[in-house]
Write a protein that holds these residues in place. Sequence first.
Motif, short mmCIF file in Angstrom:
data_model
loop_
_atom_site.label_atom_id
_atom_site.label_comp_id
_atom_site.label_asym_id
_atom_site.label_seq_id
_atom_site.Cartn_x
_atom_site.Cartn_y
_atom_site.Cartn_z
N VAL A 194 0.85 -1.20 0.00
CA VAL A 194 0.00 0.00 0.00
C VAL A 194 0.88 1.25 0.00
O VAL A 194 1.99 1.23 0.50
N ALA A 195 0.33 2.31 -0.58
CA ALA A 195 1.11 3.53 -0.72
C ALA A 195 0.20 4.74 -0.62
O ALA A 195 -1.04 4.63 -0.69
N GLU A 196 0.82 5.88 -0.47
CA GLU A 196 0.09 7.14 -0.45
C GLU A 196 -0.81 7.25 -1.68
O GLU A 196 -0.39 6.93 -2.79
N GLY A 197 -2.06 7.65 -1.46
CA GLY A 197 -3.01 7.79 -2.56
C GLY A 197 -3.93 6.61 -2.76
O GLY A 197 -4.96 6.73 -3.42
N ASP A 198 -3.59 5.44 -2.21
CA ASP A 198 -4.45 4.27 -2.35
C ASP A 198 -5.77 4.48 -1.60
O ASP A 198 -5.81 5.17 -0.56
N LEU A 199 -6.82 3.86 -2.10
CA LEU A 199 -8.13 3.89 -1.46
C LEU A 199 -8.33 2.64 -0.64
O LEU A 199 -7.94 1.54 -1.05
N VAL A 200 -8.98 2.80 0.52
CA VAL A 200 -9.28 1.68 1.40
C VAL A 200 -10.76 1.76 1.78
O VAL A 200 -11.26 2.82 2.13
#
Length: 167
Positions: free
Chosen positions: A136-142
């Motif tokens: 997971v990284a910055e900008g990913d949606l959860v």
Amino acid sequence: MLLHTVGSFRRRALDPRFAEWPVGTVFTRDDVSIVGQSLVGAARAVGTPLVRVGERPVPSREGRYCCVVVTRIEAVIAAESGVGDEVWLDAELDEDAVVRGSALLLGRPGMRMRRPYVVRPALRPGDLRIALPGDVAEGDLVALACRRPVALQDIRRRAYHPERLSG
């Protein structure tokens, strides 16, 4: 690959954690639709955090309705304790509302094995932990299923977290 994907969808459909998602929820490899509306598309259209409330498949002591919160990852950093990592979200969540094990990465398939992350900010820091793919990284949606409906104003970040700014 197709057999693995079909098998994972079948396991998800039988998993009791996914019984807490609203009626009309359809899971795909990298998205979730609730009553025909893509959560990825909705997040792109109106931004995050995003709340979708729906009727739960089976009424429970929590009530007739549940919800899904879609949030964006703002940062992935080493935990202050030195053990594991933290994910900073654009929503402030309460551990009591989130269904344990319900976190899903949206918008792309995770390429690494799931592992635990401490969620920040949280009403009680360190209480909320979720499992997400290790990439997971910055900008990913959860997306997170919640036992009861939550109001958008209740999950918008209220607190100032100076510890996030250090380092």
